[in-house]
Design an enzyme around this catalytic site. Structure first.
Site, mmCIF file in Angstrom:
data_model
loop_
_atom_site.group_PDB
_atom_site.id
_atom_site.type_symbol
_atom_site.label_atom_id
_atom_site.label_comp_id
_atom_site.label_asym_id
_atom_site.label_seq_id
_atom_site.Cartn_x
_atom_site.Cartn_y
_atom_site.Cartn_z
ATOM 1 N N LYS A 1 -3.376 5.782 -17.224
ATOM 2 C CA LYS A 1 -3.235 4.492 -16.529
ATOM 3 C C LYS A 1 -3.600 4.648 -15.059
ATOM 4 O O LYS A 1 -4.341 3.834 -14.508
ATOM 5 C CB LYS A 1 -1.774 4.020 -16.659
ATOM 6 C CG LYS A 1 -1.369 2.960 -15.660
ATOM 7 C CD LYS A 1 0.072 2.566 -15.797
ATOM 8 C CE LYS A 1 1.045 3.386 -14.979
ATOM 9 N NZ LYS A 1 0.984 3.173 -13.519
ATOM 10 N N ASN A 2 -3.119 5.721 -14.434
ATOM 11 C CA ASN A 2 -3.341 5.878 -12.993
ATOM 12 C C ASN A 2 -4.770 6.268 -12.654
ATOM 13 O O ASN A 2 -5.173 6.228 -11.493
ATOM 14 C CB ASN A 2 -2.363 6.912 -12.411
ATOM 15 C CG ASN A 2 -0.954 6.342 -12.330
ATOM 16 O OD1 ASN A 2 -0.743 5.166 -12.618
ATOM 17 N ND2 ASN A 2 0.000 7.169 -11.938
ATOM 18 N N ARG B 1 1.712 -2.562 -7.607
ATOM 19 C CA ARG B 1 1.187 -2.150 -6.297
ATOM 20 C C ARG B 1 -0.288 -1.765 -6.316
ATOM 21 O O ARG B 1 -0.986 -1.948 -5.330
ATOM 22 C CB ARG B 1 1.957 -0.914 -5.841
ATOM 23 C CG ARG B 1 3.176 -1.178 -5.069
ATOM 24 C CD ARG B 1 3.764 0.146 -4.663
ATOM 25 N NE ARG B 1 2.819 0.922 -3.859
ATOM 26 C CZ ARG B 1 2.654 0.773 -2.561
ATOM 27 N NH1 ARG B 1 3.360 -0.102 -1.910
ATOM 28 N NH2 ARG B 1 1.779 1.513 -1.903
ATOM 29 N N CYS C 1 9.599 -1.661 -3.718
ATOM 30 C CA CYS C 1 9.904 -1.613 -5.140
ATOM 31 C C CYS C 1 11.115 -0.715 -5.313
ATOM 32 O O CYS C 1 11.624 -0.155 -4.336
ATOM 33 C CB CYS C 1 8.724 -1.122 -5.954
ATOM 34 S SG CYS C 1 8.432 0.609 -5.803
ATOM 35 N N ARG D 1 7.586 1.898 0.119
ATOM 36 C CA ARG D 1 6.180 1.964 -0.266
ATOM 37 C C ARG D 1 5.238 1.128 0.610
ATOM 38 O O ARG D 1 4.637 0.143 0.154
ATOM 39 C CB ARG D 1 6.029 1.620 -1.744
ATOM 40 C CG ARG D 1 6.879 2.534 -2.600
ATOM 41 C CD ARG D 1 6.621 2.394 -4.050
ATOM 42 N NE ARG D 1 5.417 3.111 -4.483
ATOM 43 C CZ ARG D 1 5.035 3.188 -5.743
ATOM 44 N NH1 ARG D 1 5.724 2.585 -6.680
ATOM 45 N NH2 ARG D 1 3.958 3.853 -6.075
ATOM 46 N N ASP E 1 6.213 11.807 -10.883
ATOM 47 C CA ASP E 1 6.227 10.940 -12.073
ATOM 48 C C ASP E 1 6.824 11.632 -13.301
ATOM 49 O O ASP E 1 6.971 11.010 -14.360
ATOM 50 C CB ASP E 1 4.812 10.444 -12.391
ATOM 51 C CG ASP E 1 4.393 9.312 -11.457
ATOM 52 O OD1 ASP E 1 5.224 8.846 -10.670
ATOM 53 O OD2 ASP E 1 3.214 8.892 -11.519
ATOM 54 N N ILE F 1 8.692 13.087 -2.588
ATOM 55 C CA ILE F 1 7.649 12.055 -2.414
ATOM 56 C C ILE F 1 8.262 10.683 -2.084
ATOM 57 O O ILE F 1 7.856 10.015 -1.143
ATOM 58 C CB ILE F 1 6.763 11.925 -3.685
ATOM 59 C CG1 ILE F 1 6.257 13.294 -4.142
ATOM 60 C CG2 ILE F 1 5.630 10.920 -3.463
ATOM 61 C CD1 ILE F 1 5.127 13.881 -3.356
ATOM 62 N N ARG G 1 4.788 -1.429 -18.936
ATOM 63 C CA ARG G 1 3.800 -1.359 -17.852
ATOM 64 C C ARG G 1 2.945 -0.098 -17.971
ATOM 65 O O ARG G 1 1.814 -0.087 -17.508
ATOM 66 C CB ARG G 1 4.505 -1.327 -16.485
ATOM 67 C CG ARG G 1 5.094 -2.634 -16.060
ATOM 68 C CD ARG G 1 5.612 -2.522 -14.658
ATOM 69 N NE ARG G 1 4.618 -1.845 -13.831
ATOM 70 C CZ ARG G 1 4.886 -1.174 -12.716
ATOM 71 N NH1 ARG G 1 6.125 -1.094 -12.277
ATOM 72 N NH2 ARG G 1 3.941 -0.597 -12.020
#
Ligand code: UD1
Length: 417
Positions: A22-23, A94, A118, A123, A306, A328, A398
């Site tokens: 996805k990213n 985002r 978020c 962010r 993640d 992060i 998502r």
């Protein structure tokens, strides 16, 4: 609102095909603004991808999906382009802000909603704007929108990001590929998803050189009909490896690229996870004893933020005290109060979680708060006694394609209600 009901303590066995990233797909979709005809293969059909496609449609691009083959074809018809990304489409995701670079580079102006905060932190997008300004953009913020212009086009330049950011590096790349002259950017994020974006852009004639965290871009992009297959989703892969380590007799994960998860594999091996690794598959088995570990999330090639929530579930099953420092995001332990309600022994001090294991988890009604936190609750539920009810699972939709279908095929007992 949909919920997942999961009956835990079922032994998993079978195989799972890992979806495309996805990213990786999101910035490549944003890059289709720069081209006339792009085919993207191995697209995961998850809600963030549909949001990005809606945004491209709003801008005036046309697309065709093939759900059977996980392919999307995007055409930029060149006329009636709307250089706007509205609040309603950026607030839910985002990554919508990634259209800023390409719109500005190609059409010399863009109006893009500020994404806002978020669950996992504030962010900001200051680093995105910093890079675009260096490339010559004029930027104003008004009424919650970024107004960016580059009347005479963007110009190649040299700069160093003050902090490593995946999204800002992507936005800068997507703008620099249309800039006049050479751009040299230092302290860039070099996640595999960024390398995938660069490999896609190379197909459009852009000359790119990467040395450590320095990315040099020269030769402007040439539009042409092009096709690209996105890399495998290393976070989905890591998530299912952990599922296997927690609960599988044998779980085979297919369609993978093991070179993308070297760090994760070394961490899991140190924890005593049993795996057999082939060129494009990994088999994972529940091991009798999991070892405690101290970890820290970091930009790639470090351990990914993640996967922080997911590995924490494995830490609840490890003997002794494990630690994980989140370096992060400032507020990425939203899963912890829910895990505690399931019986996990976790304390948080500053940005470090201390996990004492092994603990017996028990089913409870819990609430998903963000994408990776949600999937960590699914992992916890797989090994918990009795039933877990997970609310707000729209977060899962998502980013995880066919999550419950993939797990049910491997004998998990999951129902969506
Ligand atoms: C991307 C990933 C997300 C992952 C994150 C870190 C996508 C679609 N999302 O998000 O899954 O968790 O990388 O690996 O690829 N920051 C600033 N100013 C900025 C931009 C970022 O201060 O302008 C800060 C953030 O608040 C955060 C850190 O930098 O603390 C890293 O964020 P960043 O790498 O930009 O994450 P995203 O690109 O949003």
């Amino acid at each position: 609102m949909q919920k997942l009901l999961i009956d835990g303590k079922k032994t998993l066995s079978g195989s799972i095909i890992i979806s495309g990233s996805k990213n990786s797909a999101l910035p490549i979709l944003a890059a289709t603004i720069l081209n006339n005809h792009t085919t993207i293969k191995n697209i995961p059909f998850v809600n963030d991808i549909f949001t990005m496609l809606n945004l491209l449609k709003f801008i005036g691009l046309k697309y065709r999906l093939s759900k059977k083959t996980n392919l999307v074809e995007v055409i930029n018809p060149r006329k009636n382009i709307n250089t706007i990304a509205p609040y309603k489409l950026v607030k839910t995701m985002r990554a919508g802000v990634l259209v800023l670079g390409p719109l500005l580079a190609k059409y010399r102006k863009a109006k893009v909603s500020l994404p806002g905060g978020c669950a996992i932190g504030t962010r900001p997008v200051n680093l995105h704007l910093f890079a675009l300004k260096k490339l010559g953009a004029k930027i104003k913020i008004k009424n919650g929108y970024i107004f960016a212009t580059a009347k005479n086009g963007l110009k190649g330049t040299r700069f160093r990001f003050p902090k490593i950011s995946v999204g800002a590096t992507e936005n800068a790349i997507l703008a620099a590929v249309k800039a006049k002259g050479i751009t040299v950017m230092d302290n860039c994020a070099v996640e595999p998803e960024i390398i995938d974006l660069l490999n896609f852009l190379k197909k459009l004639g852009v000359k790119i050189n990467i040395k450590g965290r320095k990315i040099t871009i020269e030769k402007s992009l040439k539009e042409k009909k092009v096709s690209h297959k996105v890399i495998c989703d290393r976070i989905e892969l890591g998530t299912y490896i952990i599922a296997g380590a927690l609960a599988a007799k044998k779980l085979k994960l297919k369609n993978i690229d093991k070179s993308l998860i070297k760090k994760e594999i070394s961490v899991l091996k140190r924890m005593g996870v049993k795996m057999s690794i082939g060129e494009n598959f990994i088999e994972v088995y529940k091991s009798g004893s999991i070892k405690n570990i101290n970890l820290k999330t970091d930009p790639y090639p470090g351990f990914p933020t993640d996967l922080q929530a997911q590995i924490m579930i494995l830490m609840t099953q490890a003997k002794g005290l494990s630690k994980i420092k989140e370096s992060i995001f400032e507020n990425r332990f939203m899963h912890v109060p829910e895990l505690r309600r399931m019986g996990a022994k976790i304390e948080i001090r500053n940005n470090t979680a201390y996990i004492l294991g092994p603990s017996i988890l028990t089913g409870a009604e819990v609430m998903a708060t963000d994408l990776r936190a949600s999937v960590s609750l699914v992992l916890a539920a797989l090994i918990a006694d009795k039933r877990t009810k997970i609310n707000r699972i729209y977060h899962l939709d998502r980013g995880y394609q066919d999550l419950e279908k993939k797990l049910i095929n491997c004998k998990a007992r999951i129902k969506r209600v």
